[in-house]
Design a protein around this motif. Structure first.
Motif, PDB file in Angstrom:
ATOM      1  N   GLN A  64      40.709  11.181  40.892  1.00 15.79           N
ATOM      2  CA  GLN A  64      41.528  11.982  41.826  1.00 15.79           C
ATOM      3  C   GLN A  64      43.015  11.684  41.624  1.00 15.79           C
ATOM      4  O   GLN A  64      43.845  12.594  41.664  1.00 15.79           O
ATOM      5  CB  GLN A  64      41.123  11.693  43.270  1.00 15.79           C
ATOM      6  CG  GLN A  64      39.777  12.290  43.638  1.00 15.79           C
ATOM      7  CD  GLN A  64      39.308  11.825  45.011  1.00 15.79           C
ATOM      8  OE1 GLN A  64      39.551  10.680  45.414  1.00 15.79           O
ATOM      9  NE2 GLN A  64      38.633  12.711  45.721  1.00 15.79           N
ATOM     10  N   GLN A  65      43.338  10.424  41.376  1.00 17.13           N
ATOM     11  CA  GLN A  65      44.748  10.073  41.127  1.00 17.13           C
ATOM     12  C   GLN A  65      45.262  10.817  39.895  1.00 17.13           C
ATOM     13  O   GLN A  65      46.392  11.292  39.869  1.00 17.13           O
ATOM     14  CB  GLN A  65      44.891   8.567  40.907  1.00 17.13           C
ATOM     15  CG  GLN A  65      44.710   7.759  42.174  1.00 17.13           C
ATOM     16  CD  GLN A  65      44.835   6.262  41.920  1.00 17.13           C
ATOM     17  OE1 GLN A  65      45.531   5.836  41.011  1.00 17.13           O
ATOM     18  NE2 GLN A  65      44.151   5.478  42.721  1.00 17.13           N
ATOM     19  N   HIS A  78      53.992   4.783  48.002  1.00 15.10           N
ATOM     20  CA  HIS A  78      54.377   4.926  49.415  1.00 15.10           C
ATOM     21  C   HIS A  78      54.424   6.389  49.845  1.00 15.10           C
ATOM     22  O   HIS A  78      54.609   6.673  51.022  1.00 15.10           O
ATOM     23  CB  HIS A  78      55.739   4.263  49.639  1.00 15.10           C
ATOM     24  CG  HIS A  78      56.834   4.857  48.788  1.00 15.10           C
ATOM     25  ND1 HIS A  78      56.891   4.658  47.429  1.00 15.10           N
ATOM     26  CD2 HIS A  78      57.860   5.659  49.105  1.00 15.10           C
ATOM     27  CE1 HIS A  78      57.933   5.291  46.939  1.00 15.10           C
ATOM     28  NE2 HIS A  78      58.542   5.916  47.939  1.00 15.10           N
ATOM     29  N   ASP A 101      52.605  10.268  50.178  1.00 12.97           N
ATOM     30  CA  ASP A 101      51.268  10.873  50.164  1.00 12.97           C
ATOM     31  C   ASP A 101      51.156  11.847  48.979  1.00 12.97           C
ATOM     32  O   ASP A 101      52.129  12.080  48.238  1.00 12.97           O
ATOM     33  CB  ASP A 101      50.932  11.517  51.518  1.00 12.97           C
ATOM     34  CG  ASP A 101      51.813  12.715  51.854  1.00 12.97           C
ATOM     35  OD1 ASP A 101      52.431  13.284  50.926  1.00 12.97           O
ATOM     36  OD2 ASP A 101      51.886  13.079  53.048  1.00 12.97           O
ATOM     37  N   LEU A 161      43.556  17.290  50.647  1.00  6.35           N
ATOM     38  CA  LEU A 161      43.777  15.843  50.514  1.00  6.35           C
ATOM     39  C   LEU A 161      45.269  15.506  50.427  1.00  6.35           C
ATOM     40  O   LEU A 161      45.642  14.387  50.053  1.00  6.35           O
ATOM     41  CB  LEU A 161      43.060  15.294  49.277  1.00  6.35           C
ATOM     42  CG  LEU A 161      41.535  15.381  49.266  1.00  6.35           C
ATOM     43  CD1 LEU A 161      40.951  14.651  48.062  1.00  6.35           C
ATOM     44  CD2 LEU A 161      40.944  14.796  50.551  1.00  6.35           C
ATOM     45  N   HIS A 207      46.380   5.145  46.936  1.00  7.25           N
ATOM     46  CA  HIS A 207      45.348   4.097  46.937  1.00  7.25           C
ATOM     47  C   HIS A 207      44.087   4.532  47.689  1.00  7.25           C
ATOM     48  O   HIS A 207      43.065   3.850  47.635  1.00  7.25           O
ATOM     49  CB  HIS A 207      45.907   2.784  47.518  1.00  7.25           C
ATOM     50  CG  HIS A 207      46.102   2.809  49.008  1.00  7.25           C
ATOM     51  ND1 HIS A 207      47.270   3.226  49.591  1.00  7.25           N
ATOM     52  CD2 HIS A 207      45.267   2.499  50.027  1.00  7.25           C
ATOM     53  CE1 HIS A 207      47.136   3.153  50.911  1.00  7.25           C
ATOM     54  NE2 HIS A 207      45.928   2.716  51.202  1.00  7.25           N
ATOM     55  N   GLU A 208      44.174   5.669  48.399  1.00  7.78           N
ATOM     56  CA  GLU A 208      42.985   6.171  49.098  1.00  7.78           C
ATOM     57  C   GLU A 208      42.196   7.170  48.234  1.00  7.78           C
ATOM     58  O   GLU A 208      41.325   7.878  48.724  1.00  7.78           O
ATOM     59  CB  GLU A 208      43.410   6.857  50.402  1.00  7.78           C
ATOM     60  CG  GLU A 208      44.029   5.883  51.397  1.00  7.78           C
ATOM     61  CD  GLU A 208      44.646   6.577  52.605  1.00  7.78           C
ATOM     62  OE1 GLU A 208      44.440   6.088  53.722  1.00  7.78           O
ATOM     63  OE2 GLU A 208      45.337   7.598  52.412  1.00  7.78           O
ATOM     64  N   LEU A 209      42.562   7.241  46.948  1.00  5.07           N
ATOM     65  CA  LEU A 209      41.896   8.177  46.030  1.00  5.07           C
ATOM     66  C   LEU A 209      41.193   7.417  44.909  1.00  5.07           C
ATOM     67  O   LEU A 209      41.593   6.301  44.553  1.00  5.07           O
ATOM     68  CB  LEU A 209      42.936   9.110  45.398  1.00  5.07           C
ATOM     69  CG  LEU A 209      43.756   9.994  46.332  1.00  5.07           C
ATOM     70  CD1 LEU A 209      44.819  10.729  45.523  1.00  5.07           C
ATOM     71  CD2 LEU A 209      42.867  10.979  47.080  1.00  5.07           C
ATOM     72  N   SER A 210      40.183   8.049  44.306  1.00  2.74           N
ATOM     73  CA  SER A 210      39.523   7.458  43.132  1.00  2.74           C
ATOM     74  C   SER A 210      40.457   7.622  41.921  1.00  2.74           C
ATOM     75  O   SER A 210      41.428   8.389  41.977  1.00  2.74           O
ATOM     76  CB  SER A 210      38.207   8.193  42.854  1.00  2.74           C
ATOM     77  OG  SER A 210      38.495   9.497  42.387  1.00  2.74           O
ATOM     78  N   ASP A 239      47.498  14.717  52.529  1.00  2.02           N
ATOM     79  CA  ASP A 239      48.094  13.633  53.326  1.00  2.02           C
ATOM     80  C   ASP A 239      47.529  12.254  52.978  1.00  2.02           C
ATOM     81  O   ASP A 239      47.852  11.273  53.628  1.00  2.02           O
ATOM     82  CB  ASP A 239      47.957  13.928  54.830  1.00  2.02           C
ATOM     83  CG  ASP A 239      46.506  14.152  55.229  1.00  2.02           C
ATOM     84  OD1 ASP A 239      45.635  14.077  54.316  1.00  2.02           O
ATOM     85  OD2 ASP A 239      46.239  14.388  56.419  1.00  2.02           O
ATOM     86  N   ARG A 240      46.719  12.167  51.954  1.00  3.53           N
ATOM     87  CA  ARG A 240      46.214  10.848  51.514  1.00  3.53           C
ATOM     88  C   ARG A 240      47.281  10.123  50.685  1.00  3.53           C
ATOM     89  O   ARG A 240      48.083  10.758  50.002  1.00  3.53           O
ATOM     90  CB  ARG A 240      44.981  11.034  50.616  1.00  3.53           C
ATOM     91  CG  ARG A 240      43.772  11.568  51.324  1.00  3.53           C
ATOM     92  CD  ARG A 240      42.759  10.466  51.554  1.00  3.53           C
ATOM     93  NE  ARG A 240      41.519  11.063  51.997  1.00  3.53           N
ATOM     94  CZ  ARG A 240      40.420  11.114  51.255  1.00  3.53           C
ATOM     95  NH1 ARG A 240      40.412  10.624  50.031  1.00  3.53           N
ATOM     96  NH2 ARG A 240      39.327  11.644  51.730  1.00  3.53           N
ATOM     97  N   ARG A 241      47.220   8.806  50.692  1.00  2.31           N
ATOM     98  CA  ARG A 241      48.056   8.004  49.804  1.00  2.31           C
ATOM     99  C   ARG A 241      47.283   7.762  48.492  1.00  2.31           C
ATOM    100  O   ARG A 241      46.047   7.754  48.517  1.00  2.31           O
ATOM    101  CB  ARG A 241      48.371   6.646  50.445  1.00  2.31           C
ATOM    102  CG  ARG A 241      49.224   6.721  51.687  1.00  2.31           C
ATOM    103  CD  ARG A 241      50.702   6.877  51.289  1.00  2.31           C
ATOM    104  NE  ARG A 241      51.519   6.983  52.477  1.00  2.31           N
ATOM    105  CZ  ARG A 241      51.991   5.930  53.161  1.00  2.31           C
ATOM    106  NH1 ARG A 241      51.701   4.720  52.767  1.00  2.31           N
ATOM    107  NH2 ARG A 241      52.725   6.113  54.224  1.00  2.31           N
TER     108      ARG A 241
END
Ligand code: ATP
Length: 375
Positions: A166-167, A122, A124, A154, A160-163, A156-158
């Motif tokens: 990237q995570q 939840h 970013d 990046l 689940h919006e990353l590979s 402000d990404r969550r």
């Protein structure tokens, strides 16, 4: 072996060791983490059974061993999630676990990257990283580590919006943010598919190098350990079976078990006398003083095959072959029925039935036969 361009003599290296430094391929470094005679049992299972380990500043160490050998328990003892039954852990020269001392994990100056990355879904990216910096995270530091791991912009990404790769970088950034003395990574690449793993591994190594942080990575993957680490600790049944630079543990294994665990190897019976061992492939040098029955350990890439007599060596027939394109693994049978493998270039492609010449063209290691070794 140099440091700041100065070649170190053997005496320098011994003096450095006495002074409590770790020797590595790049010279001497102050010790950042050390374990001494560390023990931890669960009931009758001796998960960690007398481990001594030291890592120098900026070094990347890999704890390599089969499932259940105690890698994760050792990592948890260093991190402070487990208490040792006996022995000592020091981080940055300070005892964090010992007879009377036990410093909790959050005060050990250790960053941890877990197998599943453990990101908050939840929050970013910036908030995930900032979490490691306390209630009022320094936004400039967050931006700096995101830049370092290649995720600038990046924030402000969550998750689940990353590979997956990237995570993992977010997890790495979070561990690096408070400038820890040591970073521990538990099987960090196991969630990535094979194609991605190799690239991410190289990227992570570069990031860790750029951060200059000391690192200990747990893995059961030999190739991973050899390719990412400066120093490999091969662990077996709660103990360190061997430690050294990747090329040392690979080409001079301390035991048959270590040799077989680290890669393909064929073991030939031999007899040592007068500085040489004689085996089916001829004579190979052995250390002074090694006499009697020995095992000659041959990695497939140390065996060259060819068609002509000019290759030297002896005759063999191809009995099996696995072709990989860039190379091939050829199983050969010598005249006396002995089978050996050669890893050679993909061209020319050999086939079962081909009659070849085979000779040693690379390093082999020779070990005395141990009681209990089956010959
Ligand atoms: P893997 O690669 O499978 O994760 P590992 O090398 O990390 O294995 P550990 O998880 O450290 O091995 O476990 C070492 C031994 O200790 C195993 O036999 C395991 O079952 C046992 N063990 C680990 N943690 C506990 C626990 N909390 N309670 C009981 N036994 C445990």
């Amino acid at each position: 072996m140099t440091r700041e361009g100065v070649t170190m003599s053997a005496m320098d290296r011994i003096a450095a060791q006495v002074a409590g430094c770790v020797l590595s391929g790049e010279g001497t470094r102050p010790v950042v983490v050390s374990c001494r005679d560390l023990h931890r049992a669960f009931g009758t299972v001796r998960a960690v059974d007398g481990v001594d380990l030291r890592l120098g500043e900026g070094e990347i160490g890999a704890l390599l061993g089969p499932s259940g050998c105690g890698k994760t328990t050792l990592l948890r003892l260093i991190a402070g999630f487990e208490r040792p039954d006996r022995g000592e852990v020091r981080v940055g020269g300070v005892q964090v676990a010992g007879d009377r001392e036990f410093v909790p994990p959050q005060r050990r100056r250790i960053g941890m990257v877990f197998q599943d990355y453990a990101l908050f879904p939840h929050l970013d990216v910036a908030a995930n990283v900032g979490y490691a910096l306390g209630r009022r995270p320094d936004a400039a530091r967050v931006a700096q580590v995101l830049e370092l791991v290649g995720l600038g912009g990046l924030g402000d990404r969550r998750p689940h919006e990353l590979s997956g790769g990237q995570q993992q970088r977010v997890a790495l950034a979070r561990a690096l943010a408070p400038t820890p003395a040591l970073i521990l990574l538990d099987e960090p690449f196991s969630n990535l598919d094979a194609a991605l793993r190799e690239r991410v591994r190289a990227d992570v190594r570069e990031i860790l190098r750029a951060a200059g942080v000391t690192v200990l990575i747990v893995t059961h993957d030999q190739e991973e350990a050899l390719s990412i680490a400066d120093r490999v600790f091969v662990m077996r049944a709660g103990r360190i079976e061997q430690e050294g630079m990747p090329e040392e543990v690979y080409s001079s294994p301390a035991s048959r078990w270590a040799a077989e665990f680290l890669g393909d190897v064929d073991i030939l019976p031999g007899q040592a006398a007068g500085g040489h061992a004689t085996c089916a492939l001829g004579r190979v040098p052995v250390p002074e003083g090694l006499e009697g029955p020995v095992d000659v350990l041959v990695r497939p890439e140390s065996l060259t095959v060819g068609l002509g007599r000019e290759e030297g060596g002896q005759g063999a027939v191809v009995v099996a072959r696995t072709y990989f394109g860039h190379d091939q693994l050829v199983t050969l049978e010598l005249g006396d029925g002995l089978r050996l493998r050669s890893r050679c270039m993909g061209f020319p492609a050999w086939h079962p039935g081909d009659r070849l010449r085979v000779r040693l063209s690379g390093p082999v290691s020779v070990l005395p036969v141990q009681p209990g070794d089956d010959r």
